[in-house]
Write an enzyme that holds these catalytic residues in place. Structure first.
Site, short mmCIF file in Angstrom:
data_model
loop_
_atom_site.label_atom_id
_atom_site.label_comp_id
_atom_site.label_asym_id
_atom_site.label_seq_id
_atom_site.Cartn_x
_atom_site.Cartn_y
_atom_site.Cartn_z
N HIS A 37 4.06 -1.41 4.90
CA HIS A 37 3.97 0.05 4.96
C HIS A 37 2.56 0.50 4.63
CE1 HIS A 37 4.10 1.07 0.56
NE2 HIS A 37 4.82 -0.03 0.46
N HIS A 59 1.57 0.65 -8.71
CA HIS A 59 1.50 2.12 -8.64
C HIS A 59 0.41 2.71 -9.53
CE1 HIS A 59 5.66 3.03 -6.65
NE2 HIS A 59 4.94 2.12 -5.99
N GLU A 79 7.92 4.58 3.41
CA GLU A 79 8.51 3.59 2.52
C GLU A 79 8.56 4.08 1.08
OE1 GLU A 79 8.92 0.18 -0.21
OE2 GLU A 79 7.28 1.64 -0.08
#
Length: 339
Positions: free
Chosen positions: A65, A316, A215
């Site tokens: 993605h 992240h 995604e």
């Protein structure tokens, strides 16, 4: 390795928070066309690339993605700063004091900084004590504006997208950047497609690549697949955590995530391939994770599904992997598609 790293660098430097991915998908289409492929996009915006088309129903789909975490303008505050909403799952402290770009719907762009509402340690105890959330964080714009009216006059509106500075760099083999989840994998798939063309590699089954754009919000691969697929391997980041075997030097093969176990036989095939090409790998369970392959199976695609990726630390946040893991994943996939 330089080819893969350059693809990754180009991709992470192309802003594409979920919902604003046009620049990244254009980059992919342009690069695949340069290699002699015929990519196309579905209605959702996913890029699909036929690598080896055949009139058979045992096709393999490799997915990655290119949508990333980001922010949006929730509203414009009375002082001219921007109130925020997050795109994707990350704590606000992961983007505190990050440089950002605001993308207006008219095409204008402005830089800014994401920070606490009251960030001065000499002014209050807020920097040490305040909770970081939608009510305490803001983006200040690199423009002279002291009111909502002045900010709106710049062309900034509610719903504008905000991308994060990736800060890509390579130090002693360590690749560091935001958005290695999952642009590291996308760069690897691009390099894999180039290798197939450059060396005339023969593949004995239908092979497609798909690059999804939703995604991070859970439905990237839920629709618009090519026909004839029986196996899907999501190529996404491998989780690095205290109780897992994966690290930044390894390839990670996921046996189960929050969506449940992956297909036993297809996962075994990935493990066998990792052993065959003699790469450093680990098999792990990701308790807080979902992939495009699990989204596809949940959307009633009748596939065997699996998940593999290079180990990425600080997911992240400001992420880090190593060239060894990147090259290991490339080698695994190159052998796997020829099996």
């Amino acid at each position: 390795m330089n080819t893969i790293t350059n693809y990754i660098k180009d991709l992470v430097n192309t802003p594409s928070p979920t919902g604003f991915t046009m620049k990244a998908t254009k980059y992919l289409c342009d690069e695949f066309e340069k290699l002699g492929y015929k990519p196309y996009t579905n209605n959702k915006g996913n890029v699909i690339v036929p690598i080896n088309e055949m009139e058979e129903n045992n096709g393999l789909l490799l997915s990655a993605h290119v949508d990333t975490l980001g922010l949006m303008v929730r509203s414009i505050k009375a002082n001219g700063a921007l109130k925020l909403t997050t795109i994707g799952g990350f704590p606000y402290n992961f983007v505190e004091f990050e440089n950002v770009t605001i993308h207006t719907r008219s095409g204008k762009e402005y830089t800014g900084v994401c920070r606490l509402n009251n960030p001065a340690v000499h002014g209050s105890s807020d920097p040490r004590e305040a909770k970081r959330d939608d009510t305490t964080m803001e983006v200040v714009i690199d423009a002279i504006t002291h009111s909502a009216e002045e900010t709106k006059a710049l062309g900034i509106e509610n719903g504008d997208f905000i991308s994060l500075d990736p800060r890509f760099r390579v130090d002693n083999g360590f690749v560091k950047s935001r958005h290695l989840d999952d642009k590291a994998s996308a760069g690897i798939l691009l390099a894999l497609a180039k290798e197939i063309k450059d060396k005339g590699i023969k593949i004995n089954r239908p092979l497609y690549m798909m690059f999804t754009v939703y995604e991070e919000v859970g439905h990237g691969a839920s629709s618009g697949h090519p026909a004839g697929i029986s196996d899907m391997v999501a190529v996404d980041m491998g989780v690095v955590h205290d109780d897992l075997t994966c690290d930044e030097l390894k390839v990670s093969i996921c046996a189960k995530d929050s969506s449940g176990p992956y297909n036993y036989d297809l996962t075994n095939d990935l493990i066998a391939t990792a052993k065959k090409v003699d790469i450093d790998y680990g098999v792990d369970i990701y308790p807080f994770y979902g992939s495009d392959a699990s989204a596809a199976v949940a959307s009633d695609y009748d596939y065997r599904h699996a998940l593999v990726g290079c180990g990425v630390a600080a997911s992240h946040g400001y992420e880090r992997t190593h060239e060894k893991a990147i090259k290991g994943l490339f080698d695994l996939l190159l052998d796997f598609i020829q099996r």
